[in-house]
Design an enzyme around this catalytic site. Structure first.
Site, mmCIF file in Angstrom:
data_model
loop_
_atom_site.group_PDB
_atom_site.id
_atom_site.type_symbol
_atom_site.label_atom_id
_atom_site.label_comp_id
_atom_site.label_asym_id
_atom_site.label_seq_id
_atom_site.Cartn_x
_atom_site.Cartn_y
_atom_site.Cartn_z
ATOM 1 N N ASP A 1 -2.314 -0.983 7.417
ATOM 2 C CA ASP A 1 -1.144 -1.925 6.375
ATOM 3 C C ASP A 1 -2.068 -3.431 5.925
ATOM 4 O O ASP A 1 -2.431 -3.474 5.211
ATOM 5 C CB ASP A 1 0.429 -1.877 6.756
ATOM 6 C CG ASP A 1 0.020 -1.012 7.270
ATOM 7 O OD1 ASP A 1 -0.344 0.593 6.956
ATOM 8 O OD2 ASP A 1 1.684 -1.756 7.889
ATOM 9 N N ARG B 1 0.675 -1.124 0.057
ATOM 10 C CA ARG B 1 0.025 0.107 0.491
ATOM 11 C C ARG B 1 0.530 1.377 0.151
ATOM 12 O O ARG B 1 2.155 1.023 0.355
ATOM 13 C CB ARG B 1 -0.962 0.274 0.997
ATOM 14 C CG ARG B 1 -0.215 -0.066 2.776
ATOM 15 C CD ARG B 1 -0.369 1.489 3.059
ATOM 16 N NE ARG B 1 0.348 1.746 4.414
ATOM 17 C CZ ARG B 1 1.834 1.807 4.131
ATOM 18 N NH1 ARG B 1 2.589 2.525 3.305
ATOM 19 N NH2 ARG B 1 2.345 1.788 5.290
ATOM 20 N N GLY C 1 8.800 1.105 3.633
ATOM 21 C CA GLY C 1 7.319 1.574 3.579
ATOM 22 C C GLY C 1 5.867 1.739 2.512
ATOM 23 O O GLY C 1 5.431 2.509 2.971
HETATM 24 C C1 GLA Z 1 3.698 1.568 9.911
HETATM 25 C C2 GLA Z 1 2.290 1.047 10.613
HETATM 26 C C3 GLA Z 1 1.232 1.557 9.936
HETATM 27 C C4 GLA Z 1 0.969 3.091 10.565
HETATM 28 C C5 GLA Z 1 1.875 3.776 9.441
HETATM 29 C C6 GLA Z 1 2.080 4.565 10.029
HETATM 30 O O1 GLA Z 1 3.213 0.982 8.113
HETATM 31 O O2 GLA Z 1 1.988 -0.609 10.309
HETATM 32 O O3 GLA Z 1 -0.287 0.801 10.984
HETATM 33 O O4 GLA Z 1 0.802 3.403 12.164
HETATM 34 O O5 GLA Z 1 3.707 3.209 10.213
HETATM 35 O O6 GLA Z 1 0.833 5.689 9.919
#
Ligand code: GLA
Length: 466
Positions: A194, A46, A147
Site C-alpha cells: 500500500d 490504491r 480496502g
Molecule cells: C493490506 C496490507 C498489504 C497487503 C494487502 C493484501 O492492504 O496492508 O500489505 O498484504 O492487505 O494483499
C-alpha cells in the site's frame, strides 16, 4: 437515472472538487493555526488488481494508485511538536512531541498514522535531532476502511509533509521501504504494497512490485478495458477484527514455510524467513511448489501439537515462537486449527497469477482483457476458498460484476469487507454502475450512499503539490 447523472457529474467535477478541497483545507489551516506560508502534499490510495496477500510472503503484487487521496496543508512550527487537525471536525485533532521513540495513541486513533510516519522517518535517520515540528490539516477522500488504503495514503502524506517542511528528501524507493513497515506501528503485520504504490504510482500505468528489496515494473492495462471499483460497505477496519484475521493469515503462512522447509529436509538449505525463500531455494518453480504443498501438508487444520511434532520442537515453543506475527503478537490456535495448506496454496498460485498477468499485459497477445479477466476471476476464487478473506457481500458484488459482463471481477485489498475491482469493457462504466446498483446496492438497502462505485484510471504517486 440518478446513478448515471451522478457518474457524469463526478467526471466533470473532479477538477472543481480538487480546487474546493484545497481552498477548504487552507481555510481550515488558517483558522486552526495561523495565516502563514504552507506547503501542500498529497498521497493517493490504491486499488490492487491482482496479487493478494502475497507481499508479506515475499511475492509480487500488481496495484495502481487512484485519484482519491489524502491532502495535507502543513506549516512549520517553531518547536518540535507535530499538531494536526482534520477538515472533518469529528476527527479530533491533537499534538505530540517528536522524540526518539514516540508512544502510540490508543488503538484505533487516527493520529497514530501520523505518529507511525514520524517514527518511521526517525528510525531511518537514526535520530530525531534537528527535526522541526509542524502543523497540519488533513483532508482525505479515500473511503475509510474500504480496502483502498486510506491509512497508507495518510501515513505517506504525513511523511511527505514532514519531509517538505524540513527541506529533506529521500529517494522514493527508499521512502517506500521506510514506509512499508509503518503499519507495524499500529500492530498490523502487513507487507509493503500500500505504501509503495502510494509513493511510486505512475499515472496511466499499474505497477508490478516485488519486495525485499522493493523493485517495480510498469504494467500496461488492456486498452479495451476500464477499471471499476465497488464498495461493499462492509467495513474492513484495521483497528477491528480485520486486523486479527489479517495477522492470523501471516502466521499461517509462517507455519507453512517452517513446515515445508522442515519437510524438504534439504541439508544446508538456509532457513527461510518467508514462503518466498522456501519457494526460491527449495523448489523447482510453481508446479513443483504446488505439488509439494499438496503432498507435504495435510488438509485438516494444524493444532499447536501437530506443528510442534512436525517441527520437532516443544509445544510451548511452537505456541510462542512459531505462531507469532512479525509484530510480536502470539496467535492462539483457532477453532479448527491453523489452515496451513490452503493458505500456502493460495499464496503460490496467486504469485504465479501475478507473474502470468505481467507477462500477458506487457506482451503482445490479442485478447488481453479476457485473459487478464480470467486470472482476476481465479484470484477471487482462491481468495474466497483457500485464503478465506471474502464475505457474502464481496462475493455478491463479484457475481453482480460478472453478470453485468465484466472481463474479470475480484475482491481487492486485505478482504473481510471493503471493495471489489472489475475489469470492464472501455466506456461501459455507466452501464455497469447501473446494473451493479440494481443487483447489489438496491437489494442490500445501500443506495443511500452518494459514492458506492468508482471508475478509476491509474494515478500518479505521492508528492508535494506546492
Ligand atoms: C493490506 C496490507 C498489504 C497487503 C494487502 C493484501 O492492504 O496492508 O500489505 O498484504 O492487505 O494483499
Amino acid at each position: 437515472m440518478e446513478v448515471l447523472l451522478s457518474v457524469n457529474a463526478q467526471a466533470a467535477d473532479v477538477a472543481e472538487e480538487a480546487r474546493q478541497r484545497l481552498i477548504n483545507s487552507i481555510t481550515v489551516y488558517e483558522t486552526t493555526f495561523a495565516p502563514e506560508e504552507v506547503v501542500v502534499v498529497r498521497a493517493p490510495g490504491r486499488v490492487n488488481l491482482i496479487g493478494e496477500h502475497t507481499d508479506y510472503n515475499g511475492f509480487p503484487v500488481m496495484p495502481m494508485a487512484i485519484s482519491r487521496d489524502m491532502l495535507i496543508v502543513a506549516g512549520a512550527s517553531k518547536d518540535n511538536v507535530i499538531s494536526f487537525a482534520n477538515v472533518i471536525p469529528s476527527f479530533q485533532g491533537g499534538s505530540f512531541t517528536i522524540e526518539r521513540n514516540i508512544p502510540p495513541y490508543q488503538g484505533g486513533d487516527w493520529g497514530n498514522y501520523i505518529k507511525s510516519a514520524t517514527q518511521g522517518l526517525i528510525d531511518f535517520w537514526g535520530t530525531e535531532e534537528g527535526l522541526q515540528g509542524l502543523k497540519m490539516v488533513i483532508d482525505g477522500n479515500v473511503p475509510l476502511a474500504s480496502g483502498l488504503s486510506s491509512s497508507a495514503a495518510f501515513t505517506v502524506a504525513a511523511a511527505e509533509a514532514i519531509l517538505a517542511i524540513n527541506g529533506r528528501t529521500i529517494d522514493p524507493v527508499v521512502l517506500a521501504e521506510v514506509m512499508a513497515k509503518s503499519d507495524h506501528y499500529v500492530g498490523m503485520a502487513s507487507g509493503g504494497m500500500d505504501q509503495s504504490i502510494s509513493i511510486l504510482g505512475q499515472a496511466g500505468k499499474c505497477l508490478k512490485i516485488d519486495f525485499y528489496p522493493i523493485r517495480t515494473k510498469l504494467v500496461t492495462l488492456p486498452k479495451e478495458a476500464d477499471i471499476l471499483v465497488c464498495h461493499s460497505r462492509v467495513k474492513a477496519a484495521k483497528a477491528g477484527n480485520a486486523r486479527v484475521a489479517y495477522n492470523m493469515r501471516t502466521v499461517e503462512c509462517r507455519i507453512a514455510y517452517m513446515l515445508l522447509h522442515k519437510l524438504a529436509g534439504k541439508a544446508g538449505a538456509k532457513e527461510p524467513t518467508m514462503l518466498y525463500d522456501w519457494f526460491a531455494n527449495e523448489t523447482e518453480g510453481f508446479d513443483d511448489a504446488l505439488n509439494k504443498i499438496e503432498t507435504a501438508l495435510v488438509d485438516e487444520g494444524y493444532t499447536v501439537k501437530m506443528i510442534a511434532d512436525a517441527l520437532g520442537v516443544s509445544e510451548e515453543y511452537a505456541a510462542k515462537e512459531v505462531c507469532l506475527t512479525k509484530t510480536g503478537e502470539v496467535m492462539p490456535e483457532p477453532q479448527g486449527g491453523f489452515q496451513v495448506k490452503k493458505r500456502a496454496r493460495h499464496v503460490i498460485s496467486e504469485a504465479r497469477r501475478v507473474e502470468d498477468s505481467t507477462a500477458l499485459l506487457n506482451g503482445d497477445s490479442e485478447n488481453k482483457a479476457e485473459a487478464f479477466g480470467l486470472l482476476m476471476d481465479q484470484s477471487h476464487a482462491s481468495c474466497r476458498d483457500d485464503y478465506e478473506i471474502s464475505c457474502e457481500e464481496l462475493n455478491a458484488l463479484v457475481e453482480a460484476g460478472k453478470a453485468a459482463g465484466s472481463y474479470g471481477s475480484r475482491l481487492t485489498g486485505a478482504g473481510f469487507g471493503g471493495c471489489t475491482v472489475h475489469l470492464i469493457p472501455k466506456g461501459k462504466g455507466p452501464e455497469f454502475i447501473k446494473k451493479i446498483h440494481e443487483a447489489y446496492y438496491l437489494p442490500h438497502d445501500l443506495d443511500g450512499y452518494a459514492d458506492n462505485q468508482y471508475l478509476f484510471a491509474p494515478a500518479q504517486g505521492a508528492g508535494k503539490l506546492f
